[in-house]
Scaffold this motif. Structure first.
Motif, PDB file in Angstrom:
ATOM      1  N   ARG B  92       0.861  -1.173   0.000  1.00  0.00           N
ATOM      2  CA  ARG B  92       0.000   0.000   0.000  1.00  0.00           C
ATOM      3  C   ARG B  92       0.898   1.224   0.000  1.00  0.00           C
ATOM      4  O   ARG B  92       1.946   1.219   0.655  1.00  0.00           O
ATOM      5  CB  ARG B  92      -0.872   0.038   1.268  1.00  0.00           C
ATOM      6  CG  ARG B  92      -1.961  -1.008   1.306  1.00  0.00           C
ATOM      7  CD  ARG B  92      -2.805  -0.855   2.556  1.00  0.00           C
ATOM      8  NE  ARG B  92      -2.149  -1.394   3.725  1.00  0.00           N
ATOM      9  CZ  ARG B  92      -2.378  -1.005   4.974  1.00  0.00           C
ATOM     10  NH1 ARG B  92      -3.220  -0.013   5.215  1.00  0.00           N
ATOM     11  NH2 ARG B  92      -1.763  -1.575   5.985  1.00  0.00           N
ATOM     12  N   VAL B  93       0.504   2.252  -0.713  1.00  0.00           N
ATOM     13  CA  VAL B  93       1.239   3.515  -0.725  1.00  0.00           C
ATOM     14  C   VAL B  93       0.282   4.611  -0.259  1.00  0.00           C
ATOM     15  O   VAL B  93      -0.839   4.713  -0.771  1.00  0.00           O
ATOM     16  CB  VAL B  93       1.770   3.855  -2.122  1.00  0.00           C
ATOM     17  CG1 VAL B  93       2.488   5.209  -2.109  1.00  0.00           C
ATOM     18  CG2 VAL B  93       2.690   2.759  -2.628  1.00  0.00           C
ATOM     19  N   ILE B  94       0.693   5.389   0.724  1.00  0.00           N
ATOM     20  CA  ILE B  94      -0.103   6.515   1.199  1.00  0.00           C
ATOM     21  C   ILE B  94       0.783   7.754   1.153  1.00  0.00           C
ATOM     22  O   ILE B  94       1.898   7.752   1.697  1.00  0.00           O
ATOM     23  CB  ILE B  94      -0.616   6.293   2.642  1.00  0.00           C
ATOM     24  CG1 ILE B  94      -1.498   5.048   2.721  1.00  0.00           C
ATOM     25  CG2 ILE B  94      -1.406   7.519   3.101  1.00  0.00           C
ATOM     26  CD1 ILE B  94      -0.807   3.811   3.226  1.00  0.00           C
ATOM     27  N   VAL B  95       0.307   8.784   0.485  1.00  0.00           N
ATOM     28  CA  VAL B  95       1.025  10.051   0.412  1.00  0.00           C
ATOM     29  C   VAL B  95       0.308  11.034   1.331  1.00  0.00           C
ATOM     30  O   VAL B  95      -0.920  11.187   1.242  1.00  0.00           O
ATOM     31  CB  VAL B  95       1.070  10.575  -1.037  1.00  0.00           C
ATOM     32  CG1 VAL B  95       1.800  11.915  -1.106  1.00  0.00           C
ATOM     33  CG2 VAL B  95       1.725   9.541  -1.951  1.00  0.00           C
ATOM     34  N   ALA B  96       1.059  11.668   2.215  1.00  0.00           N
ATOM     35  CA  ALA B  96       0.461  12.548   3.217  1.00  0.00           C
ATOM     36  C   ALA B  96       1.334  13.781   3.417  1.00  0.00           C
ATOM     37  O   ALA B  96       2.542  13.745   3.191  1.00  0.00           O
ATOM     38  CB  ALA B  96       0.301  11.802   4.544  1.00  0.00           C
ATOM     39  N   THR B  97       0.698  14.863   3.832  1.00  0.00           N
ATOM     40  CA  THR B  97       1.401  16.126   4.082  1.00  0.00           C
ATOM     41  C   THR B  97       1.587  16.326   5.584  1.00  0.00           C
ATOM     42  O   THR B  97       0.626  16.202   6.357  1.00  0.00           O
ATOM     43  CB  THR B  97       0.591  17.307   3.510  1.00  0.00           C
ATOM     44  OG1 THR B  97       0.407  17.104   2.107  1.00  0.00           O
ATOM     45  CG2 THR B  97       1.323  18.633   3.730  1.00  0.00           C
ATOM     46  N   VAL B  98       2.817  16.628   5.983  1.00  0.00           N
ATOM     47  CA  VAL B  98       3.139  16.775   7.401  1.00  0.00           C
ATOM     48  C   VAL B  98       2.465  18.014   7.981  1.00  0.00           C
ATOM     49  O   VAL B  98       2.583  19.118   7.436  1.00  0.00           O
ATOM     50  CB  VAL B  98       4.662  16.864   7.613  1.00  0.00           C
ATOM     51  CG1 VAL B  98       5.002  17.220   9.065  1.00  0.00           C
ATOM     52  CG2 VAL B  98       5.329  15.555   7.202  1.00  0.00           C
ATOM     53  N   ASP B  99       1.757  17.816   9.110  1.00  0.00           N
ATOM     54  CA  ASP B  99       1.142  18.929   9.837  1.00  0.00           C
ATOM     55  C   ASP B  99       2.058  19.417  10.959  1.00  0.00           C
ATOM     56  O   ASP B  99       2.226  20.608  11.166  1.00  0.00           O
ATOM     57  CB  ASP B  99      -0.198  18.498  10.437  1.00  0.00           C
ATOM     58  CG  ASP B  99      -1.208  18.110   9.366  1.00  0.00           C
ATOM     59  OD1 ASP B  99      -1.327  18.855   8.374  1.00  0.00           O
ATOM     60  OD2 ASP B  99      -1.875  17.063   9.511  1.00  0.00           O
ATOM     61  N   ARG B 100       2.614  18.476  11.714  1.00  0.00           N
ATOM     62  CA  ARG B 100       3.486  18.841  12.832  1.00  0.00           C
ATOM     63  C   ARG B 100       4.305  17.610  13.225  1.00  0.00           C
ATOM     64  O   ARG B 100       3.934  16.484  12.916  1.00  0.00           O
ATOM     65  CB  ARG B 100       2.668  19.345  14.026  1.00  0.00           C
ATOM     66  CG  ARG B 100       1.606  18.383  14.510  1.00  0.00           C
ATOM     67  CD  ARG B 100       0.699  19.023  15.578  1.00  0.00           C
ATOM     68  NE  ARG B 100      -0.306  18.071  16.052  1.00  0.00           N
ATOM     69  CZ  ARG B 100      -1.470  17.835  15.437  1.00  0.00           C
ATOM     70  NH1 ARG B 100      -1.760  18.470  14.318  1.00  0.00           N
ATOM     71  NH2 ARG B 100      -2.322  16.963  15.934  1.00  0.00           N
TER      72      ARG B 100
END
Lengths: 110, 110
Positions: B92-100
């Motif tokens: 599985r590949v999940i792309v996410a943007t860092v919040d903190r």
């Protein structure tokens, strides 16, 4: 196969285990998953730890409010304190918002 | 201790290893890290795999453009094809943007 929807929150926990108290750690890790899965907005958890003691655990949450509620959960806080006191040499926490996700599974049968 | 800045991109790769070709896999995994680290916007990589064959690798990127360039990198694509052909049962590949992000290290000395 579970893939989190866009907008879901990933709480990424990277850690280095100390050598202390393997049995207590295993029980606490199980209790942590149990406690998380009872929370509103819990979507799932993925966790693995290698022979070098480095582990990555990702818990998936419906939204920021659910992730914050988990951060502030009293049982979570209690287990986290034990983690700092006994089980970890270091850890990092990264909170991120899912943009996109996809999965692949090996075809069977041929 | 490296923690990614807000706005950085996490490319989360979860995978189940097939039993095939342990030696080839190790060499390819090393080549993958080497190829990633040469890309513009590469910030780092965290990776671990447990005894059950489940692995989590997270590569960290400065921004979306850097993550996309890595996705489209020819050497990355070539190794990815081998992964599908030989080494993985699923991923599985999940792309996410860092919040903190934050980190903790056990104090020493006392």
């Amino acid at each position: 196969m579970f893939t989190p929807p866009p907008g879901a929150i990933a709480v990424i926990f990277l850690s280095g285990r100390s050598v202390a108290d393997a049995q207590g750690y295993g029980a606490a890790a199980d209790a942590m998953v149990e406690a998380a899965s009872r929370m509103d907005g819990y979507l799932g958890i993925d966790s693995t730890r290698g022979e070098d003691g480095v582990g990555i655990t990702i818990s998936w949450w419906r939204d920021e409010a659910a992730a914050i509620a988990w951060r502030d959960d009293p049982e979570h806080a209690r287990i986290r304190e034990s983690g700092r006191a006994v089980w970890y040499d270091w850890y990092r926490v990264i909170v991120a918002t899912v943009d996109r996700a996809y999965g692949w599974t090996r075809p069977t049968g041929d």
